[in-house]
Design an enzyme around this catalytic site. Structure first.
Site, PDB file in Angstrom:
ATOM      1  N   SER A 207      43.975  40.245  -1.384  1.00 37.79           N
ATOM      2  CA  SER A 207      44.833  39.202  -0.931  1.00 37.79           C
ATOM      3  C   SER A 207      44.932  37.917  -1.595  1.00 37.79           C
ATOM      4  CB  SER A 207      44.755  38.871   0.545  1.00 37.79           C
ATOM      5  OG  SER A 207      43.577  38.164   0.645  1.00 37.79           O
ATOM      6  N   LYS A 208      45.777  37.005  -1.091  1.00 39.07           N
ATOM      7  CA  LYS A 208      45.808  35.550  -1.841  1.00 39.07           C
ATOM      8  C   LYS A 208      44.486  35.144  -1.772  1.00 39.07           C
ATOM      9  CE  LYS A 208      48.283  32.042  -0.055  1.00 39.07           C
ATOM     10  NZ  LYS A 208      49.475  31.531   0.506  1.00 39.07           N
TER      11      LYS A 208
END
Length: 443
Positions: A207-208
């Site tokens: 994820s980010k």
RNA sequence: GACCCCAUCGUCCAGCGGUCAGGACAUCAGGUUUUCAUCCUGGAAACACGGGUUCGAUUCCCGUUGGGGUCGCCA
């Protein structure tokens, strides 16, 4: 039957690398099969599906050169078709209305699962089976009259004539529902290929938080589209053997679900960086120039003389690994107001006799008949022999004096490129600076 | 918790019954180079565990363990 694949993202403003990898596999498979690769924008979430978010999808595909072979379908325009399908299921008895859970929100339309065990073959995972007891009826039209993902997805795949659904394996459980829906709607179910996730160092979905996770970020960071494409294609798929750097034509030629991994793959930025470097150095100098120039411009260093800039890029060789690093690594070629690495400067000037040598070399440089790299090297070497000093003792202070750093291209190429005047001025300034540093501190 | 999926160096892959288990990234040690980058040489580094099947299992089967996914009127 000609193969038709599709990439069906819901526009959120960003395109995640896991999603884009699915797009890449769809593209590769369609190309390999001589079929079509399509795009469907699942923009039914009006909140998030802004025009900008939709454009982000197109921009990502355009950048990676995997634009669809036919005009995209926008799911938001398909509501009537979705609802018509629901009516059809209602009248055939495959769906029913109910206030599910007695919420008081009104009646929604619920799809009736067949009540038998379900199975489907996955090109990557193999045969997957689910007992009837685990397959529950589910909502296809909300009580507010809006179609749910499962219905829309299947109805649109039928409309687009999709033959192969290639997507993330987080959709595996949904597939039983989708297969049942295809059957109830009287359409043949497509073939399925579920891709494993891209995970972080902890094995969790990437994820980010784990770093750059969106296509746009890689682009902004100066990565090459072809490098990202190659890296992502190989993250979970292998052409067999030890091949890693592949052209698109080669990837298309070799692509095969049998060689797609069924276990999750960890994203490794360092390997992407390496691969980017490989692509970078294969790029013709002429093509690199525009990118380097663009980075200089972004940092307010746009050179007036592009021929000069070209020489700089040339002597930099393959030291610049990312186009966003150009300005940082070449500042001192384009302005007198360049940063000086204090640690490197002090270290170079601390060498024995550094300042004395620098002063004398400056004098000789001023009257040197030629400022060509080879001649400058001879000049410095001659001086070194004359004084019985190793060349390293001369080269390091010189480098620090004219560039403010201890890394960079070959010193003599650098001096030639910088030119006599600038070299002279910088050495003089460096000498002043060194003296100031040596002077006792006072307040 | 239920159901499902997965398991080879730190990481990504190769291997598809018999290999000194191979490559790449990363890493370590040398070498080349005025620095850095490049380049060259070499090293360390893995078949999760336990049962089977077989003359022979990293490879086939079953468990265990570990990891992940899914269980919405989200997509």
């Amino acid at each position: 039957m000609t193969v038709r694949t599709r990439f069906a993202p819901s526009p959120t403003g960003h395109v995640h690398i896991g999603n884009i990898r699915a797009a890449i596999y769809n593209w590769l498979f369609a190309r390999r099969a001589g079929g079509k690769y399509l795009l469907r924008i699942e923009d039914t979430d009006r909140e998030r599906s802004t025009p900008e978010a939709v454009e982000a999808v197109h921009a990502a595909l355009r950048w990676l050169a995997i634009e669809p072979d036919e005009p995209p379908m926008y799911q938001s325009t398909r509501r009537e078709a979705h609802l018509a399908a629901a009516e059809k299921l209602l009248s055939s008895g495959r769906a029913y209305r109910e206030d599910k859970g007695g919420t008081g929100k009104g009646e929604c339309v619920i799809f009736r699962m067949p009540g038998t065990d379900m199975r489907f073959h996955d090109e990557i995972k193999g045969d997957l089976v689910k007992p009837a007891a685990d397959l529950k009826d589910f909502v296809i039209v909300r009580s507010d009259g809006s179609p749910v993902f499962h219905l829309a997805n299947v109805v649109d795949d039928i409309a687009m004539g999709v033959t192969h659904v290639i997507r993330g394996d987080d959709h595996i459980e949904n597939t039983y529902r989708h297969v049942a829906l295809f059957e109830a709607l009287g359409a043949p179910a497509p073939r399925y290929a579920h891709l494993p996730m891209i995970v972080n160092a902890q094995g969790k979905p990437y994820s980010k938080r784990d770093g750059a996770a969106y296509v746009g970020e890689f682009r902004e960071r100066g990565f090459l589209a072809d490098a990202l494409f190659n890296y992502l294609a190989l993250l979970g798929w292998s052409p067999g053997g030890d091949r890693e750097l592949l052209s698109r034509a080669e990837m298309i030629e070799l692509f095969d679900f049998a060689r797609v991994q069924s276990s999750p793959a960890q994203f490794d930025l360092r390997k992407l960086l390496w691969m980017n470097g490989e692509y970078m150095r294969r790029l013709p100098l002429a093509e690199r120039e525009a990118q380097h120039l663009a980075d200089l411009a972004r940092h307010g260093l746009a050179p007036a003389d592009t021929a000069y800039a070209r020489r700089v890029f040339e002597i930099m060789g393959d030291r610049i690994k990312l186009f966003t690093d150009t300005a940082a690594q070449t500042v001192y070629f384009f302005t007198e107001d360049y940063p000086v690495d204090d640690r490197a400067f002090r270290k170079a000037m601390a060498r024995e006799g550094a300042q004395e040598h620098l002063a004398e070399i400056a004098r000789r440089l001023a009257t040197a008949p030629s400022f060509a790299a080879a001649d400058l090297e001879n000049l410095v070497r001659a001086y070194g022999e004359e004084r019985g000093v190793k060349i390293g003792q001369l080269v390091h202070p010189l480098r620090a004096a004219v560039s403010g750093t201890d890394v960079g291209p070959g010193l003599f190429e650098m001096l030639e490129t910088l030119g006599r005047e600038r070299v002279a001025a910088r050495i003089a300034r460096a000498l002043d600076r060194a003296r100031a540093l040596a002077a006792p501190a006072h307040d």
